[in-house]
Motif scaffolding. Structure first.
Motif, PDB file in Angstrom:
ATOM      1  N   SER A   2       5.923-132.665  18.287  1.00 38.11           N
ATOM      2  CA  SER A   2       6.410-133.853  18.995  1.00 38.11           C
ATOM      3  C   SER A   2       6.083-135.125  18.204  1.00 38.11           C
ATOM      4  N   ALA A  21       8.777-135.551  15.705  1.00 38.40           N
ATOM      5  CA  ALA A  21      10.033-135.982  16.328  1.00 38.40           C
ATOM      6  C   ALA A  21       9.987-137.473  16.656  1.00 38.40           C
ATOM      7  N   PHE A  22       8.859-137.924  17.208  1.00 36.56           N
ATOM      8  CA  PHE A  22       8.780-139.337  17.585  1.00 36.56           C
ATOM      9  C   PHE A  22       8.702-140.244  16.370  1.00 36.56           C
ATOM     10  N   ARG A  41      14.222-141.824  22.899  1.00 39.82           N
ATOM     11  CA  ARG A  41      13.005-141.519  22.166  1.00 39.82           C
ATOM     12  C   ARG A  41      11.854-142.426  22.620  1.00 39.82           C
ATOM     13  N   MET A  55      -0.723-136.016  19.577  1.00 41.76           N
ATOM     14  CA  MET A  55       0.649-136.347  19.200  1.00 41.76           C
ATOM     15  C   MET A  55       0.720-137.779  18.673  1.00 41.76           C
ATOM     16  N   ARG A  83       1.797-138.780  14.996  1.00 42.30           N
ATOM     17  CA  ARG A  83       2.939-139.661  14.791  1.00 42.30           C
ATOM     18  C   ARG A  83       2.585-140.754  13.782  1.00 42.30           C
ATOM     19  N   TYR A 129      14.874-133.247  20.536  1.00 37.30           N
ATOM     20  CA  TYR A 129      14.584-132.784  21.893  1.00 37.30           C
ATOM     21  C   TYR A 129      13.810-131.471  21.890  1.00 37.30           C
ATOM     22  N   PHE A 138      11.760-130.351  19.617  1.00 40.77           N
ATOM     23  CA  PHE A 138      10.379-130.563  19.162  1.00 40.77           C
ATOM     24  C   PHE A 138       9.533-131.234  20.245  1.00 40.77           C
ATOM     25  N   VAL A 139      10.162-132.107  21.005  1.00 40.62           N
ATOM     26  CA  VAL A 139       9.407-132.855  22.008  1.00 40.62           C
ATOM     27  C   VAL A 139       9.243-132.051  23.300  1.00 40.62           C
ATOM     28  N   THR A 159       5.720-130.326  24.577  1.00 42.48           N
ATOM     29  CA  THR A 159       4.720-131.304  24.992  1.00 42.48           C
ATOM     30  C   THR A 159       5.137-131.984  26.284  1.00 42.48           C
ATOM     31  N   PHE A 160       6.436-132.261  26.383  1.00 38.47           N
ATOM     32  CA  PHE A 160       6.908-132.995  27.544  1.00 38.47           C
ATOM     33  C   PHE A 160       6.816-132.148  28.818  1.00 38.47           C
TER      34      PHE A 160
END
Lengths: 269, 319
Positions: free
Chosen positions: A84, A87-88, A96, A147, A151, B34, B36-37, B40-41
């Motif tokens: 994540s 991704a961010f 996002r 995360m 990031r 989406y 990858f997140v 965690t989400f």
């Protein structure tokens, strides 16, 4: 002149700060009958208390529980956080920033305040009193902060690198695994140390979720130890010392990385 | 700040038009984003967001853990206002937070300035010594200090006796007057290394030319400290203060282990009180999950305020 003055002030202060831990070590090396009237520095050093702590509280069992709960948490957090975090930092997708800000709200919510619903939730999933339940809470509670750190590390990588890999036709997952991850070793190391220390030291959730004594990690055991061994100080301090050793080793060996990560975490949040 | 924001907006609108044209590269990126997140989400939804909302709901109910929660509006909150233990817990939380934050900020700055003055090698040793208490778990430090404070044979009382101050010997954790200072000492002992280190990093980022210029103008060390060091560290101080507040509002482990909130609620904080309401077994009564949740909500509000305070302080310092 200035240096001498500063040293003059700091030296006694450092002694004061170091005293409790030094005292812990000295007490653990004493014989039980000398703790109340013997000299501050024991005349005779003995490892008897360590032997007692080791066998009487099943130290190896709880030590092992701590080791494996911590390892699984570290690995789990790392998987969630690198994916994540990347991704961010580097992937463009709608909402996002909204998702990111939402995840950040986690960072300020203390586990004390959430312990009731978490307890009820584990209960309804049948995970209460299981190490699996503890792991779920540890990983979900820590992943957002990790995360956030990851990031920040990913943001330091150049975009061109990723663009080039894309043009070469790599899928996003391949790019992530083959190109990005190998470049993020320092970031990963930081998350590992952080996560190791905080999971190894966690007390509230472990003490609430686990009731079966055999599955307890070290911290709640040390807490119960306090009641049982309130008169046997050498055994109690020996237990404390044994639980601190891994933490100190990790910290001393990886000090630089830890401090860097702490700065990043503190300054950014 | 503003330029970064503009850049972000420009980049995002560029990204948006790219989606419209449906470039395959963009699409795979969006899907990957989406995917990858998502893990965690999902965890976040299940174990953070839902619990927050559920606590808020529970705080409006009366519930002992069996059957269905009964909706009681804001009764728990008004009960809180009339509950002397709750009031005490709130006051103790605020006092402990204010005092430890003030001491940590002050001592952190002073020790960082001193460590910054001494020789490099020695500085590393000093930093390590000051920092080690911070990596030891709260349980270990609480048990350790409980032994040190032990009324009969604890080291503190023995030391006082040995240096002829036997009259000061005291049951430190069992006395209303000394229990809070005793807890402050443990908290400061554990937190100082972190504060010192952040200040230390802040000090190293101050331009040394400023000090030279000030010295040329005839400013002495104290004046330099007041007019250069302190203002330059405003952002760092804001950070340390808000972290101090945050940690103070969620204080639990040290107090739970050392005193359990006693003697007679003398060291009761929001965290320990909510824990004993929800999980306490001493009274033999049903857990009061609804009432306890109201304390969770108060704790969350306080923590949010601490974070907002930091944002506000940082923004003010930026100007």
């Amino acid at each position: 002149m200035k240096k001498a003055f500063a040293t003059f002030v700091l030296a006694p202060f450092c002694l004061l700060m170091a005293f409790p831990l030094v005292w812990m070590l000295l007490t653990s090396l004493r014989e039980q009958n000398t703790i109340f009237n013997g000299p501050v520095i024991p005349r005779k050093i003995t490892g008897a208390a360590y032997r007692e702590a080791w066998t009487s509280i099943q130290f190896p069992l709880h030590f092992w529980n701590s080791v494996w709960i911590t390892s699984v948490t570290v690995i789990g957090v790392l998987v969630f956080a690198t994916l994540s975090g990347y991704a961010f930092a580097k992937l463009d997708f709608p909402f996002r920033n909204t998702l990111f800000v939402l995840l950040l709200t986690t960072l300020m919510m203390p586990s004390t305040a959430l312990i009731i619903p978490l307890y009820l939730e584990l209960k309804s999933f049948g995970l209460l009193d299981t190490q699996a339940g503890l792991l779920v809470l540890y990983i979900s509670g820590s992943a957002p902060f990790a995360m956030f750190l990851m990031r920040a590390f990913f943001q330091t990588l150049p975009d061109e690198l990723i663009e080039a890999a894309r043009v070469d036709g790599g899928s996003e997952l391949t790019i992530f695994r083959r190109v990005i991850l190998p470049l993020t070793r320092p970031g990963i190391a930081t998350v590992v140390i952080f996560q190791f220390l905080s999971t190894w030291n966690e007390f509230l959730i472990a003490n609430t979720v686990l009731r079966n004594t055999d599955s307890l990690p070290l911290q709640p055991v040390l807490f119960t130890l306090m009641g049982q061994y309130s008169t046997n100080w050498p055994a109690l301090t020996a237990g404390l010392t044994l639980s601190v050793v891994p933490v100190v080793i990790v910290y001393v060996r990886m000090q630089r990385q830890f401090v860097a990560g702490m700065m990043l975490g503190a300054v950014k949040n | 700040m503003a330029t970064a924001l503009t850049r972000d907006v420009v980049r995002r609108s560029a990204a948006r038009s790219a989606y419209r044209f449906g470039s395959p590269l963009r699409r795979s990126q969006r899907i990957a984003g989406y995917v990858f997140v998502a893990p965690t989400f999902v965890l976040f939804l299940a174990f953070v967001l839902w619990p927050i909302l559920y606590t808020a709901y529970l705080s409006l109910t009366s519930w002992g853990g069996f059957g269905a929660p009964r909706f009681v509006n804001f009764d728990n909150y008004s009960r809180m206002l009339h509950d002397p233990v709750a009031r005490r817990a709130l006051v103790v939380t605020l006092v402990l937070t204010a005092v430890t934050t003030a001491i940590l900020t002050f001592l952190g700055l002073v020790t960082a300035v001193l460590v910054n003055l001494i020789w490099r090698r020695v500085g590393v040793v000093v930093r390590t010594i000051l920092f080690i208490p911070g990596i030891v778990s709260f349980v270990v430090s609480a048990v350790l200090w409980k032994l040190i404070y032990d009324p009969n044979i604890g080291t503190l009382n023995r030391l006082l006796g040995a240096i002829g101050l036997g009259s000061l010997q005291h049951p430190w954790l069992a006395d209303h007057k000394t229990v809070l200072p005793a807890i402050v000492v443990v908290t400061v002992w554990g937190g100082l290394g972190f504060t010192m280190l952040i200040y230390f990093a802040g000090l190293q980022s101050i331009d040394p030319n400023l000090y030279e210029a000030a010295a040329m103008d005839g400013a002495n060390a104290v004046q330099q400290f007041r007019h250069i060091t302190v203002p330059s560290l405003r952002v760092v101080t804001g950070l340390i203060v808000s972290l101090g507040l945050l940690n103070g509002f969620k204080a639990f482990d040290v107090i739970f282990v050392m005193t359990g909130g006693g003697p007679n609620h003398g060291s009761e904080v929001l965290g320990t009180y909510l824990y004993s309401l929800a999980f306490g077994t001493t009274s033999g009564s049903l857990p009061q999950l609804g009432y306890a949740s109201a304390f969770s909500v108060v704790t969350m509000v306080l923590c949010t305020l601490a974070v907002l305070a930091q944002l506000w302080l940082t923004r003010r310092a930026d100007r």
